[in-house]
Design an enzyme around this catalytic site. Sequence first.
Site, PDB file in Angstrom:
ATOM      1  N   ILE A 263     -26.907 -12.416  11.968  1.00 53.49           N
ATOM      2  CA  ILE A 263     -27.839 -12.214  10.766  1.00 53.49           C
ATOM      3  C   ILE A 263     -26.756 -12.527   9.696  1.00 53.49           C
ATOM      4  CG2 ILE A 263     -28.699 -10.460   9.353  1.00 53.49           C
ATOM      5  CD1 ILE A 263     -30.646 -10.689  11.646  1.00 53.49           C
TER       6      ILE A 263
ATOM      7  N   GLY B  89     -26.958 -18.110  12.462  1.00 47.50           N
ATOM      8  CA  GLY B  89     -26.380 -18.259  14.033  1.00 47.50           C
ATOM      9  C   GLY B  89     -26.697 -19.902  14.405  1.00 47.50           C
TER      10      GLY B  89
ATOM     11  N   ALA C 129     -29.403 -20.295  17.203  1.00 52.30           N
ATOM     12  CA  ALA C 129     -30.839 -19.725  16.942  1.00 52.30           C
ATOM     13  C   ALA C 129     -31.252 -20.949  15.772  1.00 52.30           C
ATOM     14  CB  ALA C 129     -30.611 -18.619  16.115  1.00 52.30           C
TER      15      ALA C 129
ATOM     16  N   THR D  69     -22.110 -36.506  11.582  1.00 54.55           N
ATOM     17  CA  THR D  69     -23.034 -36.244  10.751  1.00 54.55           C
ATOM     18  C   THR D  69     -21.988 -36.477   9.286  1.00 54.55           C
ATOM     19  OG1 THR D  69     -22.829 -33.957  10.714  1.00 54.55           O
ATOM     20  CG2 THR D  69     -24.659 -35.065  11.845  1.00 54.55           C
TER      21      THR D  69
ATOM     22  N   ALA E 170     -25.356 -36.804   3.018  1.00 54.10           N
ATOM     23  CA  ALA E 170     -25.911 -37.746   2.292  1.00 54.10           C
ATOM     24  C   ALA E 170     -25.705 -39.022   2.811  1.00 54.10           C
ATOM     25  CB  ALA E 170     -25.844 -37.430   0.827  1.00 54.10           C
TER      26      ALA E 170
ATOM     27  N   GLY F 212     -25.700 -39.630   5.778  1.00 51.80           N
ATOM     28  CA  GLY F 212     -26.261 -40.003   7.000  1.00 51.80           C
ATOM     29  C   GLY F 212     -25.362 -39.665   8.569  1.00 51.80           C
TER      30      GLY F 212
ATOM     31  N   ASP G 281     -27.484 -28.067  11.690  1.00 51.19           N
ATOM     32  CA  ASP G 281     -28.295 -27.458  12.771  1.00 51.19           C
ATOM     33  C   ASP G 281     -29.835 -28.128  12.858  1.00 51.19           C
ATOM     34  OD1 ASP G 281     -26.281 -25.657  13.220  1.00 51.19           O
ATOM     35  OD2 ASP G 281     -27.002 -24.064  11.791  1.00 51.19           O
TER      36      ASP G 281
END
Length: 311
Positions: A16, A43, A46, A224, A227, A229, A258
């Site tokens: 959370i 998280g 999740a 990654t 910006a 890419g 994520d």
Amino acid sequence: MTELTEKIVVVGSCMIDFITYSSRLPKPGETLEGSKFEQGFGGKGANQCVTAARLGASTLFVTALGSDALGHDYMKKLKDENVSTDEVLIKDKIHTGVAQIAVAETGENSIVIIKGANGLLSKNDVKNAKEKIQAASVLICQLEIPMETTLEALKLYNGHGISIMNAAPAPTDIDFDIFKLCDIFCVNEIEAEAITGIKNVSLINGQLVADSFLALGCDIIIITLGAQGVIHASQNDKRVVHAPVEPVKAVDTTGAGDAFIGALAYYLAYHKNLSLNDCIVRANKIAGYSVMKTGTQSSFPYKKDLPSELF
Ligand code: ATP
């Protein structure tokens, strides 16, 4: 028709997020009055699972929540997101994982995470879900649960489908078995630097960084670059391939990594005719949508709101 097995399994964390916004970050020992507070579902596990589910994937999440009100809320949230919660465990006498995030006007932030129940997700918990994990087309893991649990998930899934190991947050110490146990190893610039020791990871030194990961035993390495890419390389073709992003008006990049991973898993599981590069190009687009909105999960797009050519 309801699918009998979930195509994407995520073994990872639930946190959370408690986010405060203030003109600047407090100095050590200082109390500062901020301007805004938000509570959110986060998280890495999740976030990646929810991204894939919103794109229409059938997902199973192996995770641990505390036996507190936050855990109760998160369980409801996962159900609302159509994530299968059969393997979402409630751990007694421990709190749900939390992230305390302070954001300054400049966008600079400082984050303290307490793993809580995530730290109790065990090898046995993963073994208990063995059949379901092995039946998946894609497995995703990250580093917000114990390393031995992640390794167990990768070991028992090895040879059953495509595993994506997202080595985030940046590890201070890594078990070298991990490179050989996964099919795809994915990191951002900071994580790449932490693992290879190569400074200022970018398009310029991308080949050097990719070579370093391939030498560690990675089959496929994906890095990654915000910006800029994504770059990727494999043992088959060691040359780095660059998948640029289309320019978008970025308002908040939190959770973009994520969104990219969850979307990549979706394309690998549901669009098997696409090449890896094509899956990455589309995952870049999904992550691009997420940076145009504020928040983490609140910024992840739904299939119904996306152009049909992405499906
Ligand atoms: P976070 O930790 O904030 O979740 P990250 O550092 O792990 O993110 P990034 O490398 O910043 O991940 O971004 C992941 C992907 O998101 C990029 O590869 C790209 O596809 C997309 N992305 C990020 N920033 C931008 C941007 N400004 N414009 C378009 N796409 C972006």
